[in-house]
Motif scaffolding. Structure first.
Motif, PDB file in Angstrom:
ATOM      1  N   THR A  45      29.388   6.118   8.943  1.00  0.00           N
ATOM      2  CA  THR A  45      30.004   7.377   8.519  1.00  0.00           C
ATOM      3  C   THR A  45      29.186   8.558   9.019  1.00  0.00           C
ATOM      4  N   SER A  65      27.266  12.253  -6.738  1.00  0.00           N
ATOM      5  CA  SER A  65      27.294  12.688  -5.343  1.00  0.00           C
ATOM      6  C   SER A  65      28.286  11.845  -4.562  1.00  0.00           C
ATOM      7  N   ARG A  66      28.704  10.729  -5.117  1.00  0.00           N
ATOM      8  CA  ARG A  66      29.648   9.881  -4.410  1.00  0.00           C
ATOM      9  C   ARG A  66      31.049  10.490  -4.478  1.00  0.00           C
ATOM     10  N   ALA A  71      35.656  11.025   4.911  1.00  0.00           N
ATOM     11  CA  ALA A  71      35.314  11.669   6.188  1.00  0.00           C
ATOM     12  C   ALA A  71      36.405  12.638   6.619  1.00  0.00           C
ATOM     13  N   ALA A  72      37.663  12.278   6.385  1.00  0.00           N
ATOM     14  CA  ALA A  72      38.751  13.158   6.814  1.00  0.00           C
ATOM     15  C   ALA A  72      39.835  13.239   5.739  1.00  0.00           C
ATOM     16  N   LEU A  99      34.306   0.161   6.350  1.00  0.00           N
ATOM     17  CA  LEU A  99      34.658   0.226   4.922  1.00  0.00           C
ATOM     18  C   LEU A  99      35.147  -1.133   4.406  1.00  0.00           C
ATOM     19  N   GLN A 117      22.312  13.179  -6.165  1.00  0.00           N
ATOM     20  CA  GLN A 117      22.457  12.480  -7.421  1.00  0.00           C
ATOM     21  C   GLN A 117      23.275  11.230  -7.217  1.00  0.00           C
ATOM     22  N   ILE A 175      34.869   4.158  10.806  1.00  0.00           N
ATOM     23  CA  ILE A 175      34.549   4.195   9.363  1.00  0.00           C
ATOM     24  C   ILE A 175      35.439   3.206   8.616  1.00  0.00           C
ATOM     25  N   SER A 230      36.414  14.107  -3.242  1.00  0.00           N
ATOM     26  CA  SER A 230      35.120  14.599  -2.797  1.00  0.00           C
ATOM     27  C   SER A 230      35.316  15.513  -1.598  1.00  0.00           C
ATOM     28  N   ASP A 231      34.493  16.563  -1.513  1.00  0.00           N
ATOM     29  CA  ASP A 231      34.521  17.383  -0.294  1.00  0.00           C
ATOM     30  C   ASP A 231      33.313  17.059   0.584  1.00  0.00           C
ATOM     31  N   ASN A 232      32.642  15.957   0.277  1.00  0.00           N
ATOM     32  CA  ASN A 232      31.522  15.508   1.104  1.00  0.00           C
ATOM     33  C   ASN A 232      32.022  14.402   2.041  1.00  0.00           C
ATOM     34  N   PRO A 233      32.101  14.676   3.340  1.00  0.00           N
ATOM     35  CA  PRO A 233      32.689  13.687   4.254  1.00  0.00           C
ATOM     36  C   PRO A 233      31.861  12.423   4.406  1.00  0.00           C
ATOM     37  N   LEU A 234      30.662  12.423   3.872  1.00  0.00           N
ATOM     38  CA  LEU A 234      29.779  11.270   4.083  1.00  0.00           C
ATOM     39  C   LEU A 234      29.872  10.221   2.983  1.00  0.00           C
ATOM     40  N   VAL A 235      30.604  10.505   1.931  1.00  0.00           N
ATOM     41  CA  VAL A 235      30.586   9.564   0.807  1.00  0.00           C
ATOM     42  C   VAL A 235      31.772   8.603   0.845  1.00  0.00           C
ATOM     43  N   SER A 236      31.587   7.496   0.177  1.00  0.00           N
ATOM     44  CA  SER A 236      32.690   6.585  -0.108  1.00  0.00           C
ATOM     45  C   SER A 236      32.698   6.376  -1.619  1.00  0.00           C
ATOM     46  N   CYS A 237      33.788   5.838  -2.124  1.00  0.00           N
ATOM     47  CA  CYS A 237      33.967   5.771  -3.577  1.00  0.00           C
ATOM     48  C   CYS A 237      34.659   4.449  -3.914  1.00  0.00           C
ATOM     49  N   VAL A 289      30.633  11.360  11.565  1.00  0.00           N
ATOM     50  CA  VAL A 289      30.715  12.778  11.176  1.00  0.00           C
ATOM     51  C   VAL A 289      29.861  13.635  12.113  1.00  0.00           C
ATOM     52  N   ILE A 313      36.927   8.012  13.214  1.00  0.00           N
ATOM     53  CA  ILE A 313      37.368   7.727  11.832  1.00  0.00           C
ATOM     54  C   ILE A 313      37.718   6.232  11.708  1.00  0.00           C
ATOM     55  N   ALA A 354      37.059   6.434   1.660  1.00  0.00           N
ATOM     56  CA  ALA A 354      36.073   7.254   2.376  1.00  0.00           C
ATOM     57  C   ALA A 354      36.644   8.664   2.524  1.00  0.00           C
ATOM     58  N   GLU A 386      27.922   1.443  -8.655  1.00  0.00           N
ATOM     59  CA  GLU A 386      27.994   2.390  -7.536  1.00  0.00           C
ATOM     60  C   GLU A 386      26.714   3.235  -7.470  1.00  0.00           C
TER      61      GLU A 386
END
Lengths: 140, 437
Positions: free
Chosen positions: B272, A10-11, A92-93, B191, B32, B187, A123-130, B276, B184, A90, B46
């Protein structure tokens, strides 16, 4: 280490073509290339001591970023056996980041096959970071 | 007869929806945390950070409309929304569940294509629409979109051309705007410590594992020094072997290391989510003009619409006001009037039986239309939008009307459609295309 089988959570989805640790010698530097799809990139490269560079340090949003990172920029302490570096993004954008890290000599020529990291994070989830992590050694 | 069966079915559907809605709107934890594919130590760490944070946040922006315009008779929307897709959207109503075009034959399928001026400009200029500089330099071009296609009047096989233009006069949700860039920026600031802490966790965990396994003489084959071990933990295969060899206490100790640094990740998560949410709940105001050129004796329609969208938490409200002209040419009498419509869109975050990436969206919509020379028409609709894959959705709707345009009796209809948002799907398609090449 090449890993073309993406790790998906999900990340974010990671596709690693190359990922390895590096032992830098005197006169060498790391050349970072970050490519972004999206509106506003948000990323940082850090060790535990400090943030070495971030999207907002590198000017207004663009598709391709480059940063030369000298061996002397490292914060490896006397008691440390290498230091972990994290590249954190991130979404988000932004939709996708490609990180490529190359080991160059003083003449900006790649050392050997010299690719330390070549990977996509998306990711297309703006809330995740990786996150991606690798170890840099700077002691002889 | 069909209406008699559909009316109680509709009521039952709505009644069943209400309690489910309350549960389905509830926040759910992250779907998940651990990768589904092979994972190296970074991915494992992670995943453990994610497990420790587990808090669910909204994933939807329910305001981008790829479906046919509400003005289309067979649209699955009663209410127009302010946004259009950034690049291109394709709307198709597969099946009018209560259609009766000619005996048992189904009527033709209405189709519309919505594309932004930005998509046209970048295509013609040969530029990448996902280049951040191009995206940020062309906000004005993204505010204009066009719709072309055809509508199929109820109970007919005619294909009446539909042409429309929409101008997003005020777009509070444009991520390139100054206010949203500030969000942004927050964020980015959150980060930085999270990135430092991830490096610290990676540092501590790799050293802890090497030391612990060395003490138990359980280091992987060929590993003598820390640097050998550091290379192993980049490989998903070797990492899995290492993880499998860990005791429960060793795994708990990894979590303890993570917990020492967890606050930065919690701050990043909350920052975040707030950013958003702040962007998505900003208002949008759009002006649109749509014309449907009817065939035969049916009047041509011209509609000017003012649309307002506002987010409210994870939900959103859309309100439309339209001025409508129907022109019969020299054959008949013209009529003018107006329409008022409102809708609330509720993402079903807590109901995710098929593990879709985005939640399903439940919408309640209503409109009232008054035209000179005819009695007012009131419609209400419940719609469920089911995401399939990135950018593709199936809307299913049930609507009730006091009468139709041509028949003075109550009507209950079911519809089933398909929408495709190219900007959301482009990335997935492009990546697959690159892999095929």
């Amino acid at each position: 280490m090449a890993n073309d089988q993406p790790a998906v959570s999900s990340r974010c989805k990671k596709t690693r073509r190359v990922l390895r640790n590096v032992h830098m010698q005197d006169g060498q530097h790391l050349h970072y290339f970050v490519t972004v799809d999206g509106a506003t990139p948000v990323f940082s490269l850090s060790c535990r001591h400090k943030t070495h560079f971030s999207a907002d340090d590198l000017g207004p949003p663009v598709k391709n970023y480059e940063k030369i990172w000298q061996k002397s920029d490292a914060d490896e302490e006397a008691g440390q056996d290498g230091e972990s570096y994290a590249f954190t993004t991130a979404f988000a954008a932004a939709l996708k980041y490609t990180l490529r890290v190359e080991l160059h000599d003083a003449a900006h020529t790649r050392v050997g096959d010299g690719v330390i990291v070549d990977a996509d994070y998306e990711s297309d989830n703006p809330l995740v970071s990786c996150n991606e992590a690798f170890v840099i050694r700077t002691k002889p | 007869m069909r209406n008699r069966l559909l009316q109680p079915a509709t009521l039952l559907f709505l009644i069943l929806c209400l309690p489910v809605l309350a549960l389905a709107q509830a926040a759910v934890p992250d779907k998940q945390c651990s990768p589904t594919g092979p994972q190296n130590l970074t991915d494992y760490v992670e995943g453990r950070i994610c497990e420790n944070l587990r808090s669910r946040v909204d994933q939807t922006d329910p305001t981008k409309q790829a479906a046919p315009p509400a003005a289309a008779a067979n649209s699955t929307s009663l209410v127009e929304r302010s946004s259009a897709p950034d690049l291109l959207g394709f709307g198709l109503d597969f099946l009018n569940l209560s259609d009766k075009a000619a005996g048992d034959k189904k009527s033709a399928t209405p189709k519309t294509l919505t594309f932004s001026a930005y998509a046209l400009r970048t295509k013609l200029a040969g530029k990448d629409p996902l280049d951040p500089k191009v995206y940020n330099d062309n906000a004005k071009w993204r505010s204009v979109s066009f719709t072309v296609g055809y509508d199929v009047p109820e109970n007919s096989n005619d294909r009446d051309p539909v042409i429309g233009i929409k101008w997003l006069a005020y777009n509070g949700r444009d991520v390139s705007s100054k206010d949203n860039r500030t969000e942004i920026g927050k964020i980015q600031e959150a980060l930085k410590p999270a990135s430092r802490n991830f490096a610290a966790i990676d540092d501590d965990v790799r050293i802890y594992l090497f030391t612990a396994l060395q003490k138990r003489s359980k280091l992987p084959a060929g590993v003598v020094q820390q640097s050998d071990f550091d290379n192993k933990i980049l490989s998903p295969t070797d990492t899995q072997l290492i993880l499998d060899s860990l005791t429960d206490d060793e795994k708990k100790n990894i979590d303890r290391i993570i917990l020492k640094y967890i606050n930065a990740f919690r701050t990043l998560d909350v920052t975040t989510r707030n950013a958003v949410q702040a962007i998505r709940t900003r208002p949008q105001l759009a002006l649109s003009f749509t014309t449907t050129q009817r065939k035969g004796k049916r009047p041509d329609e011209y509609a000017g619409t003012l649309t307002f969208d506002k987010g409210m938490g994870t939900n959103s409200l859309s309100i439309n006001g339209s001025f409508i002209m129907k022109r019969n040419g020299i054959k008949g009498k013209d009529s003018n009037g107006g329409q008022f419509a409102a809708a609330i869109h509720l993402p079903l975050n807590g109901f995710n039986p098929l593990a879709y990436r985005d939640p399903m969206l439940f919408s309640l919509e209503a409109n009232g239309t008054a035209m000179t020379g005819t009695a007012p028409i009131f419609k209400a609709q419940a719609k469920l939008t089911i995401p399939i894959i990135a950018g593709m959705e199936i809307p299913i709707s049930v609507s009730v009307a006091n009468r139709t345009e041509f028949v003075k009796e109550k009507e209950v209809k079911g519809k089933f459609g398909f929408t495709f948002d190219v900007s959301k799907a482009l990335k997935a398609f492009r990546d697959n295309f690159v892999k095929i090449q």
